[in-house]
Enzyme design. Structure first.
Site, short mmCIF file in Angstrom:
data_model
loop_
_atom_site.label_atom_id
_atom_site.label_comp_id
_atom_site.label_asym_id
_atom_site.label_seq_id
_atom_site.Cartn_x
_atom_site.Cartn_y
_atom_site.Cartn_z
N ASP A 1 0.65 -1.24 -0.16
CA ASP A 1 0.16 0.08 0.02
C ASP A 1 0.86 1.28 -0.07
O ASP A 1 1.77 1.66 0.74
CB ASP A 1 -0.77 0.12 1.31
CG ASP A 1 -1.74 1.21 1.37
OD1 ASP A 1 -1.58 2.15 0.65
OD2 ASP A 1 -2.69 1.11 2.12
N GLU B 1 3.93 10.33 -16.58
CA GLU B 1 2.68 11.29 -16.39
C GLU B 1 2.76 12.24 -17.36
O GLU B 1 3.60 12.82 -17.96
CB GLU B 1 2.81 12.02 -14.97
CG GLU B 1 2.82 11.12 -13.80
CD GLU B 1 1.51 10.67 -13.27
OE1 GLU B 1 0.40 11.29 -13.93
OE2 GLU B 1 1.34 10.23 -12.34
N SER C 1 1.32 6.79 -14.02
CA SER C 1 -0.11 7.28 -13.90
C SER C 1 -0.73 7.03 -12.46
O SER C 1 -1.66 6.35 -12.35
CB SER C 1 -1.04 6.64 -14.85
OG SER C 1 -0.34 6.76 -16.22
N GLU D 1 -4.67 16.64 -14.26
CA GLU D 1 -3.49 16.56 -14.90
C GLU D 1 -2.53 17.93 -14.57
O GLU D 1 -3.35 18.92 -14.37
CB GLU D 1 -3.29 16.18 -16.27
CG GLU D 1 -3.98 14.77 -16.79
CD GLU D 1 -3.40 13.75 -16.35
OE1 GLU D 1 -2.27 13.81 -15.94
OE2 GLU D 1 -4.19 12.85 -16.24
N HIS E 1 -1.36 11.19 -10.70
CA HIS E 1 -2.55 12.05 -11.29
C HIS E 1 -3.93 11.44 -10.72
O HIS E 1 -4.70 12.31 -11.11
CB HIS E 1 -2.56 11.73 -12.72
CG HIS E 1 -3.04 10.65 -13.53
ND1 HIS E 1 -3.32 10.72 -14.82
CD2 HIS E 1 -3.16 9.44 -12.98
CE1 HIS E 1 -3.86 9.53 -14.94
NE2 HIS E 1 -3.58 8.50 -14.07
#
Ligand SMILES: C[S@@+](CC[C@H](N)C(=O)[O-])C[C@H]1O[C@@H](n2cnc3c(N)ncnc32)[C@H](O)[C@@H]1O
Length: 400
Positions: free
Chosen positions: A288, A337, A305, A364, A308
């Site tokens: 986690d 990203e 990703s 973004e 974001h």
């Protein structure tokens, strides 16, 4: 002819020449120029027809096509194609309805019709693959209702940006839930499977950060790889089903380096990865990312990703859990990203930005915003690498 139309035609011709020469990014430039040209030629009634009837009818027809395996049947029929009668029998759609839906797919260039039969195209054959079928289901069943609800939602909130990371955003409003997006996916099968497929398919065919000409892996990661403190070359934090690490390992196997490559994600995702294959080319570990990073001093940690999906506050928490594992002056953090251009925003960047607004009420980021969030977590950007026609950049950072 207006000067804007003639200059768009000139750009189109230039992009066409670059495409003939196989230049990176030329295909994407050609598409972008073609869209700009079509839009500049359309009169309002045509724009309305394309955007508000033809495109919605197309995506609805394609969602039905997924249910009845229409693209698969056409793919299997090969060169001969299928008559409306046979396609109707195979899909279970009555012939009149079938013809109407399939004709629209022909009009929208997704299928062809000749010699009394419907035929697949290269595109429809691609969409017949399972990953794309699931992705269509995700886009239609989950994403589209969130976008459809924008006007009502933002009217209700008096057009204020939703507070970042809220649990009362457009997604919750559209799906009548109070759950965060990921929890809702798990609670409503098969939406998690559809989303995971979408994550592996939505940018398929694009250069990856580890491909030649993008981020210099050999120079920045393998050269200087020091096993004295850790033998881990790369940790993919929140790497999903491991599609990035599978491709990375295929390109950089044990002949290129002697390091370990580790995929990390939440427990259910890692369990599914291990169940799907006993023979993974990388290690898979449940982690986690809101808890301290267990792998210390790796050469690099990639986050594709990930940030974001989160507000700046949560993003800083994720990075603060990672930062203590970094070896100063050695460990690199690689953020794959979108960096939104304020001057020339692309469709790939803005549509993802709105996807993020719809589902996580996040955004973004521009380069200035990236600098800010990284600085708050004690990191600094060393370089930003880009590749023509690819929406995401590779932001390389290290401990400040
Ligand atoms: C947008 S997906 C990106 C997946 C992959 N990196 C890619 O680019 O395809 C976000 C990923 O973060 C994972 N994730 C969400 N919350 C997490 C957490 N608290 N700890 C670890 N992974 C998490 C999700 O399971 C998902 O795989």
């Amino acid at each position: 002819m207006s000067s804007s139309v003639s200059s768009l035609i000139e750009s189109l011709v230039a992009a066409g020449k670059a495409y003939e020469n196989n230049e990176p990014g030329a295909r994407e430039a050609l598409i972008d120029n073609s869209r700009a040209l079509a839009t500049s030629l359309e009169i309002p009634s045509e724009f309305l027809q394309r955007s508000f009837w033809a495109e919605p009818a197309l995506s609805a027809s394609i969602r039905i096509a997924v249910n009845v395996k229409l693209f698969q049947h056409l793919k299997e029929s090969g060169e001969s194609g299928l008559s409306a009668e046979v396609l109707s029998a195979k899909t279970g759609i009555d012939i009149v309805l079938l013809q109407r839906l399939a004709r629209h797919l022909v009009a929208m260039h997704l299928l062809t019709f000749r010699d009394g039969a419907f035929h697949a195209t290269i595109l429809s054959n691609g969409l017949a693959e399972e990953n794309y079928q699931d992705s269509i289901a995700f886009c239609y069943d989950t994403a589209r209702p969130s976008f459809n609800g924008f006007p009502e939602f933002f009217q209700k909130t008096e057009y204020k940006s939703p507070s970042l990371g809220t649990l009362d955003g457009p997604f919750q409003n559209a799906h009548k839930t109070q759950l965060p997006f990921f929890d809702w996916l798990i609670a409503t099968p098969p939406n998690l499977q559809h989303f995971d497929s979408f994550m592996s398919a939505y940018r398929a065919g694009k250069a990856n950060w580890y491909d030649p000409g993008f981020y210099p892996v050999a120079e920045r990661l393998i050269t200087g790889f020091d096993t004295s403190e850790s033998d881990v070359l790369l940790v993919d934090v929140g790497g999903g089903r491991g599609h990035d690490m599978a491709l990375f390992c295929a390109q950089y196997d044990s002949s290129a380096h002697k390091g370990r490559v580790v995929l990390q994600d939440r427990e259910p995702v890692i369990a599914a990865v291990k169940e799907a294959s006993q023979n993974l080319p990388f290690e898979a570990q449940a982690h986690d990312f809101f808890t301290p990073q267990p792998i210390k001093g790796a050469r690099a940690y990639s986050l594709h990703s990930i940030l974001h999906d989160w507000s700046d506050e949560d993003g800083v928490k994720i990075l603060q859990n990672l930062a203590p594992a970094l070896r100063k002056g050695y460990s690199r953090v690689l953020f794959n990203e979108i960096v939104v251009s304020e001057e020339k925003p692309t469709l790939a960047a803005t549509s993802m930005d709105l996807m993020m607004l719809a589902h996580f009420a996040v955004r973004e980021r521009t380069e200035a915003e990236w600098k800010g969030i990284l600085e708050n977590a004690g990191l600094r950007i060393t370089n930003i690498y880009t590749y023509p026609g690819v929406a995401e950049s590779l932001i390389e950072a290290e401990l400040a």
